[in-house]
Design an enzyme around this catalytic site. Structure first.
Site, mmCIF file in Angstrom:
data_model
loop_
_atom_site.group_PDB
_atom_site.id
_atom_site.type_symbol
_atom_site.label_atom_id
_atom_site.label_comp_id
_atom_site.label_asym_id
_atom_site.label_seq_id
_atom_site.Cartn_x
_atom_site.Cartn_y
_atom_site.Cartn_z
ATOM 1 C CE LYS A 29 -3.986 -2.098 -0.058
ATOM 2 N NZ LYS A 29 -3.564 -3.502 -0.111
ATOM 3 C CB ILE A 30 0.034 4.807 -0.762
ATOM 4 C CG1 ILE A 30 0.857 6.002 -1.242
ATOM 5 C CG2 ILE A 30 -0.940 5.169 0.342
ATOM 6 C CD1 ILE A 30 0.041 7.037 -1.991
#
Length: 385
Positions: free
Chosen positions: A197-198
C-alpha cells in the site's frame, strides 16, 4: 529486477520502532497507537480512527458494528481483492457481486440503481431482495486503485434504498472526491497498510468514522470486548484485532512521508500516461470527475496481456495481472452476479499492473514504458536490462 510495488522506508521508522523496543511498549497499548490514529484522523478529516491488525479486520469489525446479520446480502464489486467478499461470509451473510464500469473499474451505479429498483422492495426502511426475501443490508464499494465513484449519487442511492455504506478504502489513502477524503462519506471507511500500500505497517488497518458510538464499539470489539481495565470481564464476543505499538510506530513514520508519496504516485501515473499516449491497444483507467486520486497502482489493459506479462518478466520487470473476478473464485461461484455485459471479466482478463513503487527511478520508468510500447507496437524489443 524492477519490482512491482515495494515499501519506501525513508523516514523515522527505525527511530520510532527503536523507541518502542527501548521502552518495552511493543503490544497493543502504547503512545504510537494513539498518535497513529490521530495522524490518520487529522489527515482524512474523520472524527475518529481506530487502528486494527489489517484492512480485512477493519472490514469485518465495520460489518459487525453496522449490524449485518446471517442471511443478509451485502453488495460488493465483482472486481476486488478477495478480502472484500471474504468478510461478508465471516458474518454468515452473502455477497451480491456487482459488475463494474469498464472505464473507471468502479461499481456501475446505473446497474446498481436498476437492480435496486427492479429486484428489491423497501420494508421497514430496509431493501429486501424480492426473490429470496433476504435483506440487502449494506453496500461496500471499493475505491479501486485510488479512484472514486460519484459519491453524491452513491449516498443518494443508499439513503433511498436503506443501505448502510461501508467504504473499502484499502487502496485509496490520499484520494479525495471534491476535497473530501475517501472513507469519510459512509458510516465507516476501512484502510489497509499491507506491504504494497501507499504507506505500510507490514500488516495493519484503520477504521474511519464520524460516529462516536461506532468508534467506541469498534475499539471495544477489537480488544476482546474487555469491559474492565483490571478484571477479565468480557461483555460480548470480541476479537484480538488491535494494531500493536511497534507497527503503529512504523505507520506514524510513514504518515510523515505520505504527502510526498502521493505526489510521487501521481507523477508516476502521469509519466505512464504520457508514454502510452497515442499507442493503439493500450487503455488506461479513467478517473472520475472531481477525484484527486492517489494512483495506488497503475493498470493498463491490453489484448495480449499474458504475452506482455511474460515479455516483461523476461526483461527483468515484475508485473501482475488484475484480480480474478469474485464470481470466478470457487468460494463465490454460487453467489448472485449483477451484470449485463460482464465488464469485470474483460477488464480482469486484459488488466496488468505495472511497477509503481514510490521509490522507482525515472530511468526504470523509462525502461518499463519503453518495453510496453515496444511490445504493443510490435517493434524490435529494447535490450533486456
Amino acid at each position: 529486477m524492477i519490482p512491482l510495488c515495494v515499501p519506501n522506508l525513508i523516514g523515522n521508522e527505525w527511530a520510532y520502532i527503536k523507541d518502542c523496543l527501548d521502552t518495552n511498549w511493543v503490544s497493543a497499548t502504547g503512545q504510537y497507537v494513539n498518535r497513529f490514529e490521530k495522524a490518520l484522523a487529522d489527515y482524512t478529516g474523520a472524527r475518529y480512527a481506530v487502528a486494527v491488525s489489517s484492512g480485512t479486520t477493519a472490514l469485518h469489525i465495520s460489518l459487525l458494528v453496522a449490524g449485518v446479520q446471517p442471511g443478509d446480502f451485502v453488495i460488493v464489486p465483482n472486481l476486488t481483492f478477495v478480502a472484500t467478499a471474504n468478510v461478508v461470509t465471516y458474518m454468515g451473510a452473502r455477497p451480491l457481486l456487482l459488475d463494474i464500469d469498464p472505464d473507471t473499474y468502479l461499481p456501475d451505479l446505473d446497474l446498481l440503481e436498476d437492480f435496486l429498483e427492479t429486484q428489491t422492495r423497501l420494508l421497514n426502511g430496509v431493501s429486501v431482495h424480492t426473490k429470496t426475501g433476504c435483506p440487502v443490508r449494506a453496500l461496500m464499494p471499493v475505491h479501486t486503485l485510488g479512484n472514486m465513484v460519484q459519491m453524491e449519487r452513491m449516498l443518494a442511492l443508499c439513503d433511498r434504498f436503506g443501505l448502510t455504506l461501508i467504504e473499502d478504502t484499502a487502496e485509496a489513502l490520499g484520494s479525495f472526491y471534491k476535497g473530501q477524503h475517501a472513507g469519510t462519506f459512509g458510516r465507516m471507511g476501512c484502510l489497509s497498510f499491507n506491504g504494497n500500500k501507499i504507506i505500510t505497517t507490514g500488516s495493519g488497518g484503520i477504521i474511519l468514522t464520524n460516529n462516536e458510538a461506532d468508534a467506541r464499539r469498534a475499539k471495544h470489539l477489537t480488544m476482546q470486548a474487555k469491559a474492565s481495565a483490571v478484571e477479565y470481564l468480557h461483555d460480548e464476543v470480541g476479537y484480538n484485532y488491535r494494531l500493536v505499538n511497534l507497527l503503529a510506530a512504523m505507520g506514524l513514520a510513514q504518515m510523515e512521508s505520505l504527502p510526498d508519496f502521493v505526489r510521487r504516485k501521481q507523477a508516476i501515473n502521469q509519466y505512464y500516461l504520457d508514454a502510452f499516449a497515442g499507442i493503439e491497444g493500450i487503455r488506461c483507467q479513467r478517473i472520475t470527475d472531481g477525484v484527486s486520486s492517489n494512483y495506488w497502482h497503475v493498470v493498463i489493459c491490453v489484448s495480449r496481456r499474458d504475452e506482455l506479462l511474460t515479455y516483461l518478466a523476461e526483461n527483468n520487470v515484475e508485473s501482475r495481472p488484475l484480480w480474478i473476478p469474485m464470481n470466478r473464485l470457487p468460494a463465490f461461484r454460487q453467489d448472485r452476479y449483477i451484470s449485463r455485459h460482464d465488464h469485470t471479466g474483460r477488464i480482469a482478463q486484459e488488466g496488468i499492473m505495472l511497477p509503481c513503487s514510490t521509490s522507482i527511478s525515472d530511468a526504470d520508468l523509462e525502461t518499463v514504458s519503453s518495453l510496453v510500447c515496444s511490445f504493443c507496437t510490435q517493434l524490435t524489443p529494447v535490450h533486456a536490462r
